[in-house]
Design a protein around this motif. Structure first.
Motif, PDB file in Angstrom:
ATOM      1  N   VAL A  36     -38.357  67.677  19.797  1.00 51.87           N
ATOM      2  CA  VAL A  36     -39.700  67.928  20.331  1.00 51.87           C
ATOM      3  C   VAL A  36     -40.095  66.709  21.165  1.00 51.87           C
ATOM      4  O   VAL A  36     -40.192  65.589  20.650  1.00 51.87           O
ATOM      5  CB  VAL A  36     -40.734  68.131  19.202  1.00 51.87           C
ATOM      6  N   HIS A  37     -40.263  66.926  22.461  1.00 48.98           N
ATOM      7  CA  HIS A  37     -40.708  65.858  23.369  1.00 48.98           C
ATOM      8  C   HIS A  37     -42.222  66.031  23.513  1.00 48.98           C
ATOM      9  O   HIS A  37     -42.679  67.106  23.879  1.00 48.98           O
ATOM     10  CB  HIS A  37     -40.012  66.034  24.721  1.00 48.98           C
ATOM     11  N   THR A  38     -42.962  64.961  23.226  1.00 49.56           N
ATOM     12  CA  THR A  38     -44.421  65.113  23.332  1.00 49.56           C
ATOM     13  C   THR A  38     -44.889  65.041  24.785  1.00 49.56           C
ATOM     14  O   THR A  38     -46.004  65.442  25.092  1.00 49.56           O
ATOM     15  CB  THR A  38     -45.153  64.003  22.552  1.00 49.56           C
ATOM     16  N   GLY A  39     -44.057  64.446  25.658  1.00 47.28           N
ATOM     17  CA  GLY A  39     -44.486  64.266  27.044  1.00 47.28           C
ATOM     18  C   GLY A  39     -45.336  63.020  27.242  1.00 47.28           C
ATOM     19  O   GLY A  39     -45.954  62.849  28.296  1.00 47.28           O
ATOM     20  N   GLN A  40     -45.361  62.123  26.219  1.00 44.21           N
ATOM     21  CA  GLN A  40     -46.119  60.865  26.399  1.00 44.21           C
ATOM     22  C   GLN A  40     -45.614  60.131  27.632  1.00 44.21           C
ATOM     23  O   GLN A  40     -46.391  59.621  28.422  1.00 44.21           O
ATOM     24  CB  GLN A  40     -45.996  59.990  25.137  1.00 44.21           C
ATOM     25  N   HIS A  41     -44.305  60.044  27.769  1.00 45.51           N
ATOM     26  CA  HIS A  41     -43.715  59.581  29.034  1.00 45.51           C
ATOM     27  C   HIS A  41     -43.133  60.802  29.729  1.00 45.51           C
ATOM     28  O   HIS A  41     -42.549  61.671  29.093  1.00 45.51           O
ATOM     29  CB  HIS A  41     -42.652  58.506  28.788  1.00 45.51           C
ATOM     30  N   TYR A  42     -43.290  60.846  31.041  1.00 41.48           N
ATOM     31  CA  TYR A  42     -43.023  62.083  31.768  1.00 41.48           C
ATOM     32  C   TYR A  42     -42.329  61.854  33.103  1.00 41.48           C
ATOM     33  O   TYR A  42     -41.717  62.759  33.655  1.00 41.48           O
ATOM     34  CB  TYR A  42     -44.341  62.841  32.002  1.00 41.48           C
ATOM     35  N   ASP A  43     -42.419  60.634  33.676  1.00 38.33           N
ATOM     36  CA  ASP A  43     -41.735  60.395  34.954  1.00 38.33           C
ATOM     37  C   ASP A  43     -40.235  60.557  34.751  1.00 38.33           C
ATOM     38  O   ASP A  43     -39.721  60.240  33.676  1.00 38.33           O
ATOM     39  CB  ASP A  43     -41.987  58.959  35.434  1.00 38.33           C
ATOM     40  N   LYS A  44     -39.561  60.950  35.830  1.00 42.14           N
ATOM     41  CA  LYS A  44     -38.102  61.094  35.743  1.00 42.14           C
ATOM     42  C   LYS A  44     -37.476  59.789  35.240  1.00 42.14           C
ATOM     43  O   LYS A  44     -36.650  59.773  34.337  1.00 42.14           O
ATOM     44  CB  LYS A  44     -37.558  61.455  37.129  1.00 42.14           C
ATOM     45  N   ALA A  45     -37.938  58.673  35.826  1.00 45.71           N
ATOM     46  CA  ALA A  45     -37.341  57.376  35.495  1.00 45.71           C
ATOM     47  C   ALA A  45     -37.689  56.913  34.079  1.00 45.71           C
ATOM     48  O   ALA A  45     -37.004  56.051  33.526  1.00 45.71           O
ATOM     49  CB  ALA A  45     -37.800  56.324  36.504  1.00 45.71           C
ATOM     50  N   MET A  46     -38.753  57.445  33.511  1.00 47.10           N
ATOM     51  CA  MET A  46     -39.169  57.013  32.167  1.00 47.10           C
ATOM     52  C   MET A  46     -38.690  57.976  31.091  1.00 47.10           C
ATOM     53  O   MET A  46     -38.814  57.681  29.905  1.00 47.10           O
ATOM     54  CB  MET A  46     -40.702  56.920  32.085  1.00 47.10           C
ATOM     55  N   PHE A 236     -36.467  42.306  38.116  1.00 45.67           N
ATOM     56  CA  PHE A 236     -37.669  42.682  37.380  1.00 45.67           C
ATOM     57  C   PHE A 236     -37.911  44.197  37.525  1.00 45.67           C
ATOM     58  O   PHE A 236     -38.606  44.632  38.438  1.00 45.67           O
ATOM     59  CB  PHE A 236     -38.837  41.879  37.987  1.00 45.67           C
ATOM     60  N   PRO A 237     -37.299  45.006  36.654  1.00 40.51           N
ATOM     61  CA  PRO A 237     -37.620  46.446  36.688  1.00 40.51           C
ATOM     62  C   PRO A 237     -39.058  46.635  36.228  1.00 40.51           C
ATOM     63  O   PRO A 237     -39.448  46.158  35.165  1.00 40.51           O
ATOM     64  CB  PRO A 237     -36.629  47.067  35.686  1.00 40.51           C
ATOM     65  N   ILE A 238     -39.833  47.321  37.035  1.00 39.96           N
ATOM     66  CA  ILE A 238     -41.279  47.337  36.811  1.00 39.96           C
ATOM     67  C   ILE A 238     -41.730  48.608  36.101  1.00 39.96           C
ATOM     68  O   ILE A 238     -41.587  49.715  36.617  1.00 39.96           O
ATOM     69  CB  ILE A 238     -42.033  47.246  38.161  1.00 39.96           C
ATOM     70  N   HIS A 239     -42.325  48.426  34.936  1.00 35.77           N
ATOM     71  CA  HIS A 239     -42.957  49.516  34.182  1.00 35.77           C
ATOM     72  C   HIS A 239     -44.194  49.992  34.965  1.00 35.77           C
ATOM     73  O   HIS A 239     -44.866  49.167  35.603  1.00 35.77           O
ATOM     74  CB  HIS A 239     -43.355  48.943  32.817  1.00 35.77           C
ATOM     75  N   PRO A 240     -44.489  51.303  34.923  1.00 35.05           N
ATOM     76  CA  PRO A 240     -45.643  51.803  35.696  1.00 35.05           C
ATOM     77  C   PRO A 240     -46.948  51.059  35.398  1.00 35.05           C
ATOM     78  O   PRO A 240     -47.741  50.788  36.310  1.00 35.05           O
ATOM     79  CB  PRO A 240     -45.759  53.271  35.293  1.00 35.05           C
ATOM     80  N   GLU A 264     -37.518  49.658  40.604  1.00 36.68           N
ATOM     81  CA  GLU A 264     -38.130  50.745  39.825  1.00 36.68           C
ATOM     82  C   GLU A 264     -37.585  50.707  38.399  1.00 36.68           C
ATOM     83  O   GLU A 264     -36.520  50.134  38.156  1.00 36.68           O
ATOM     84  CB  GLU A 264     -37.775  52.096  40.478  1.00 36.68           C
ATOM     85  N   PRO A 265     -38.285  51.332  37.432  1.00 35.67           N
ATOM     86  CA  PRO A 265     -37.727  51.410  36.080  1.00 35.67           C
ATOM     87  C   PRO A 265     -36.326  52.030  36.140  1.00 35.67           C
ATOM     88  O   PRO A 265     -36.098  52.970  36.892  1.00 35.67           O
ATOM     89  CB  PRO A 265     -38.685  52.351  35.343  1.00 35.67           C
ATOM     90  N   LEU A 266     -35.400  51.466  35.369  1.00 39.04           N
ATOM     91  CA  LEU A 266     -34.005  51.912  35.453  1.00 39.04           C
ATOM     92  C   LEU A 266     -33.667  52.860  34.315  1.00 39.04           C
ATOM     93  O   LEU A 266     -34.260  52.796  33.235  1.00 39.04           O
ATOM     94  CB  LEU A 266     -33.073  50.700  35.386  1.00 39.04           C
ATOM     95  N   GLY A 267     -32.681  53.712  34.554  1.00 40.37           N
ATOM     96  CA  GLY A 267     -32.161  54.582  33.498  1.00 40.37           C
ATOM     97  C   GLY A 267     -31.412  53.765  32.452  1.00 40.37           C
ATOM     98  O   GLY A 267     -31.210  52.552  32.606  1.00 40.37           O
ATOM     99  N   TYR A 268     -30.981  54.424  31.393  1.00 41.50           N
ATOM    100  CA  TYR A 268     -30.372  53.719  30.266  1.00 41.50           C
ATOM    101  C   TYR A 268     -29.088  52.985  30.679  1.00 41.50           C
ATOM    102  O   TYR A 268     -28.912  51.810  30.361  1.00 41.50           O
ATOM    103  CB  TYR A 268     -30.075  54.708  29.126  1.00 41.50           C
ATOM    104  N   LEU A 269     -28.208  53.684  31.399  1.00 42.60           N
ATOM    105  CA  LEU A 269     -26.909  53.075  31.735  1.00 42.60           C
ATOM    106  C   LEU A 269     -27.063  51.951  32.754  1.00 42.60           C
ATOM    107  O   LEU A 269     -26.443  50.889  32.621  1.00 42.60           O
ATOM    108  CB  LEU A 269     -25.945  54.140  32.262  1.00 42.60           C
TER     109      LEU A 269
END
Ligand code: UD1
Length: 365
Positions: A36-46, A236-240, A264-269
């Motif tokens: 169950v994803h609550t959608g608290q974070h929703y951007d593709k990058a997040m 410095f990957p920047i959080h929104p 931009e915020p980076l993916g996990y890998l």
């Protein structure tokens, strides 16, 4: 069958949920997990990119709550999660970490008499101005099974009067994800894209409200980073949240004229590839204190406290605070000094998800 709802809400949840879901799928005669994803974070990058990188399927349910004040966000998650829990009537709701989604879904389950397992229980910063600290204390107090990452967490829960039978030391499940993807992250081109060579750069992340929401603190932090970047380039990957504040306080120029590369915020890998090659990490993240400890990368924590003391006692973490002079002194000491000794904390071994599933199968020890 043990029917389980796994709650994933914000970025730091996804790398904890992924190994638990995968282990439950391996034990599919015993477990029936749903994400169950609550959608608290929703951007593709997040969000989405983490599901892809971590090999997780699309969530079974997405509540799509989005951003709001803490109260509104928590209330909205509760309102939308209640009918899901009612329809599914799981044996367990498994919540991870300390974000608003964690306490919101735990509270719904508690009111409905559904058992709650809290993964990453027992961590305390002892700073109640930190939103996550409230979430930790409350979630632990209503959970039926407290799955801890380190022995200090067990001690904390005992001191708080939690029954021994509810506490299970399972280790650090986020490290399951790290160890599993260490090889795979080599296919990331992030270092090449940014023109970086191994150990030739530092990485910084900042997103705590206490660090980025106040002008004075953020100006001081950016000033210290700018000075350090004269010795070593900083990525410095920047959080929104941080991007909004940097723009609001007019700090873009101070950053771009220094040797600091905002990305931009980076993916996990990509992010794993990035920090695993860094000479130094400067952060206010909780997870990164742990990840750098496992990889033996020097980490300066830009906060006055940490809920993860084992990373200091055994690992590479140094609690530096936010005073620019202290940050500079600690950074130069790290860059000029010999590599420090470190040990990997017990049960940070890539097998925590297995122990979590064992505990859910046989909750009473
Ligand atoms: C949340 C968690 C924090 C965690 C952090 C990791 C709580 C109380 N806080 O803080 O523990 O360390 O996530 O990232 O649960 N935004 C976007 N896109 C998104 C999500 C957020 O642009 O996908 C923006 C919104 O403008 C929002 C701001 O970022 O107002 C902050 O997001 P929010 O979820 O409120 O808190 P975080 O700072 O991300």
């Amino acid at each position: 069958m043990i029917k389980t709802l796994l709650i994933a809400g914000a970025r730091p949840n996804f790398m904890k949920v992924a190994p638990i879901y995968a282990e439950m799928k391996r034990r599919d005669r015993t477990f029936a997990p749903m994400i169950v994803h609550t959608g608290q974070h929703y951007d593709k990058a997040m969000s989405d990119s983490f599901f892809t990188d971590l090999g997780m399927p699309e969530p079974d349910i997405n509540l799509g709550v989005g951003s709001a004040s803490h109260t509104q966000q928590t209330a909205k998650i509760m309102t939308l999660f209640e009918p899901v829990a009612e329809a599914e009537r799981p044996d367990w709701v498994v919540v991870v970490g300390d974000v608003n989604s964690t306490i919101a879904c735990a509270l719904v389950a508690a009111k409905m008499g559904i058992k709650i397992a809290h993964v990453e229980a027992g961590l305390r910063s002892r700073d109640r101005t930190m939103p996550e600290e409230i979430n930790r204390i409350l979630t632990d107090s209503i959970s039926d099974l407290l799955l801890t990452p380190s022995p200090d967490a067990d001690e904390t829960l005992r001191r708080e009067g939690v029954e021994e039978s509810k506490i299970r030391f399972v280790g650090n499940v986020m490290i399951d994800s790290l160890l599993e993807h260490l090889k795979a992250c080599e296919r990331s081109q992030i270092r090449e894209t940014l023109g970086l060579v191994e150990k030739g750069y530092a990485v910084t992340t900042l997103h705590r409200p206490s660090n980025v929401d106040g002008r004075e603190t953020l100006v001081g932090l950016v000033g210290a980073l700018a000075e350090i970047s004269e010795r070593l380039p900083i990525v410095f990957p920047i959080h929104p949240r941080t991007r909004q504040r940097i723009e609001e306080f007019g700090l873009e120029k101070a950053i771009s004229s220094a040797n600091i590369k905002m990305v931009e915020p980076l993916g996990y890998l990509d992010f794993l590839r990035l920090y695993s090659g860094a000479k130094l990490v400067l952060t206010d993240s909780g997870g990164l204190q742990e990840e750098t400890t496992v990889l033996g990368i020097p980490c300066l924590t830009l906060r006055e406290n940490t809920e993860r003391p084992i990373t200091i006692e055994m690992g590479t973490n140094v609690l530096v605070g936010v005073d620019p002079e202290k940050i500079l002194a600690a950074a130069y000491a790290s860059l000029d000094g010999p590599p420090g000794d470190f040990k990997i904390p017990p049960l940070w071994d890539g097998k925590a998800a297995g122990r979590i599933c064992d505990a859910l199968e046989k909750p009473a020890a």
